[in-house]
Write a protein that holds these residues in place. Structure first.
Motif, PDB file in Angstrom:
ATOM      1  N   ALA A 207      -5.813   7.280   8.148  1.00 29.10           N
ATOM      2  CA  ALA A 207      -5.521   5.897   8.838  1.00 29.10           C
ATOM      3  C   ALA A 207      -5.086   6.000  10.412  1.00 29.10           C
ATOM      4  O   ALA A 207      -5.931   5.267  11.317  1.00 29.10           O
ATOM      5  CB  ALA A 207      -4.499   4.982   8.151  1.00 29.10           C
ATOM      6  N   GLU A 208      -4.225   6.682  10.607  1.00 29.25           N
ATOM      7  CA  GLU A 208      -3.772   7.009  11.944  1.00 29.25           C
ATOM      8  C   GLU A 208      -4.841   7.331  12.882  1.00 29.25           C
ATOM      9  O   GLU A 208      -5.280   6.814  14.082  1.00 29.25           O
ATOM     10  CB  GLU A 208      -2.563   8.022  12.174  1.00 29.25           C
ATOM     11  CG  GLU A 208      -1.885   8.237  13.564  1.00 29.25           C
ATOM     12  CD  GLU A 208      -1.031   9.133  13.298  1.00 29.25           C
ATOM     13  OE1 GLU A 208      -0.400   9.652  14.429  1.00 29.25           O
ATOM     14  OE2 GLU A 208      -0.488   9.519  12.420  1.00 29.25           O
TER      15      GLU A 208
ATOM     16  N   CYS B  21     -11.237   4.392  16.116  1.00 29.07           N
ATOM     17  CA  CYS B  21     -11.999   3.024  16.237  1.00 29.07           C
ATOM     18  C   CYS B  21     -11.719   2.180  17.596  1.00 29.07           C
ATOM     19  O   CYS B  21     -12.521   1.991  18.057  1.00 29.07           O
ATOM     20  CB  CYS B  21     -11.278   2.127  14.969  1.00 29.07           C
ATOM     21  SG  CYS B  21     -11.941   0.536  15.081  1.00 29.07           S
ATOM     22  N   ALA B  22     -10.400   2.604  18.021  1.00 31.04           N
ATOM     23  CA  ALA B  22     -10.146   1.866  19.437  1.00 31.04           C
ATOM     24  C   ALA B  22     -11.087   2.383  20.321  1.00 31.04           C
ATOM     25  O   ALA B  22     -11.081   1.704  21.124  1.00 31.04           O
ATOM     26  CB  ALA B  22      -8.559   2.203  19.459  1.00 31.04           C
TER      27      ALA B  22
ATOM     28  N   ILE C 125      -9.761  -7.489  18.492  1.00 29.63           N
ATOM     29  CA  ILE C 125      -9.786  -6.928  17.118  1.00 29.63           C
ATOM     30  C   ILE C 125      -8.325  -7.213  16.635  1.00 29.63           C
ATOM     31  O   ILE C 125      -8.258  -7.761  15.415  1.00 29.63           O
ATOM     32  CB  ILE C 125     -10.012  -5.346  16.995  1.00 29.63           C
ATOM     33  CG1 ILE C 125     -11.482  -5.426  17.565  1.00 29.63           C
ATOM     34  CG2 ILE C 125      -9.954  -5.222  15.543  1.00 29.63           C
ATOM     35  CD1 ILE C 125     -12.074  -3.759  17.523  1.00 29.63           C
ATOM     36  N   GLN C 126      -7.327  -6.777  17.220  1.00 31.19           N
ATOM     37  CA  GLN C 126      -5.978  -6.901  16.784  1.00 31.19           C
ATOM     38  C   GLN C 126      -5.523  -8.360  16.698  1.00 31.19           C
ATOM     39  O   GLN C 126      -4.613  -9.146  15.748  1.00 31.19           O
ATOM     40  CB  GLN C 126      -4.897  -6.270  17.788  1.00 31.19           C
ATOM     41  CG  GLN C 126      -5.066  -4.771  17.495  1.00 31.19           C
ATOM     42  CD  GLN C 126      -4.283  -4.194  18.320  1.00 31.19           C
ATOM     43  OE1 GLN C 126      -3.807  -4.427  19.680  1.00 31.19           O
ATOM     44  NE2 GLN C 126      -3.695  -2.789  18.092  1.00 31.19           N
TER      45      GLN C 126
ATOM     46  N   ASP D 159      -2.613  -5.118  12.924  1.00 31.23           N
ATOM     47  CA  ASP D 159      -2.733  -3.741  13.277  1.00 31.23           C
ATOM     48  C   ASP D 159      -3.767  -2.985  12.549  1.00 31.23           C
ATOM     49  O   ASP D 159      -4.078  -3.238  11.155  1.00 31.23           O
ATOM     50  CB  ASP D 159      -1.229  -2.956  12.817  1.00 31.23           C
ATOM     51  CG  ASP D 159      -1.132  -1.569  13.192  1.00 31.23           C
ATOM     52  OD1 ASP D 159      -2.105  -0.861  12.969  1.00 31.23           O
ATOM     53  OD2 ASP D 159       0.162  -1.052  13.413  1.00 31.23           O
ATOM     54  N   ILE D 160      -4.575  -2.567  13.436  1.00 34.14           N
ATOM     55  CA  ILE D 160      -5.951  -1.864  12.622  1.00 34.14           C
ATOM     56  C   ILE D 160      -5.590  -0.655  11.907  1.00 34.14           C
ATOM     57  O   ILE D 160      -6.386  -0.508  10.872  1.00 34.14           O
ATOM     58  CB  ILE D 160      -7.184  -1.304  13.658  1.00 34.14           C
ATOM     59  CG1 ILE D 160      -6.531  -0.413  14.703  1.00 34.14           C
ATOM     60  CG2 ILE D 160      -7.505  -2.772  14.339  1.00 34.14           C
ATOM     61  CD1 ILE D 160      -7.438   0.074  15.609  1.00 34.14           C
ATOM     62  N   GLN D 161      -4.477   0.055  12.264  1.00 31.38           N
ATOM     63  CA  GLN D 161      -4.085   1.249  11.344  1.00 31.38           C
ATOM     64  C   GLN D 161      -3.703   0.689   9.977  1.00 31.38           C
ATOM     65  O   GLN D 161      -4.004   1.531   8.866  1.00 31.38           O
ATOM     66  CB  GLN D 161      -2.988   1.926  11.756  1.00 31.38           C
ATOM     67  CG  GLN D 161      -2.534   3.108  11.114  1.00 31.38           C
ATOM     68  CD  GLN D 161      -1.517   4.116  11.724  1.00 31.38           C
ATOM     69  OE1 GLN D 161      -1.542   4.320  13.288  1.00 31.38           O
ATOM     70  NE2 GLN D 161      -0.898   4.936  10.916  1.00 31.38           N
ATOM     71  N   GLU D 162      -2.958  -0.473   9.734  1.00 28.17           N
ATOM     72  CA  GLU D 162      -2.441  -0.854   8.668  1.00 28.17           C
ATOM     73  C   GLU D 162      -3.600  -1.318   7.869  1.00 28.17           C
ATOM     74  O   GLU D 162      -3.968  -1.141   6.739  1.00 28.17           O
ATOM     75  CB  GLU D 162      -1.634  -1.980   8.763  1.00 28.17           C
ATOM     76  CG  GLU D 162      -0.332  -1.520   9.306  1.00 28.17           C
ATOM     77  CD  GLU D 162       0.784  -2.756   9.235  1.00 28.17           C
ATOM     78  OE1 GLU D 162       0.445  -3.837   8.916  1.00 28.17           O
ATOM     79  OE2 GLU D 162       1.630  -2.579  10.202  1.00 28.17           O
TER      80      GLU D 162
END
Length: 82
Positions: free
Chosen positions: A30-31, A37-38, A51-52, A57-60
């Motif tokens: 995920a990290e 992705c970013a 996006i955020q 949090d996109i990682q979550e």
């Protein structure tokens, strides 16, 4: 969040998020995927903030989708993922 940003995120997650066998690997993956992705969003002209704003949090989010994929993989195969 712009429709373009939403479409980008949905498509990107669909391409990149696949079943992972363990919680530790899910977090690491995920990290890595969040960073990728970013970077890809930036290349597409989509600010990460857009996006955020919508998903947090996109990682979550990615970790959650990886967990869902792992659970679905367990249910389909009938055996737990390792």
């Amino acid at each position: 969040m712009s429709e373009h940003a939403i479409e980008f995120l949905r498509g990107w997650i669909g391409e990149k998020v696949h079943c992972q066998p363990s919680a530790a690997r899910i977090e690491k993956q995920a990290e890595t995927l969040a960073k990728e992705c970013a970077a890809k969003a930036a290349e597409a002209g989509i600010p990460l903030e857009d996006i955020q704003e919508e998903v947090g949090d996109i990682q979550e989010l990615i970790a959650s989708r990886l967990e869902e994929a792992a659970e679905a993989g367990e249910q389909v195969s009938g055996t737990p993922a390792k």
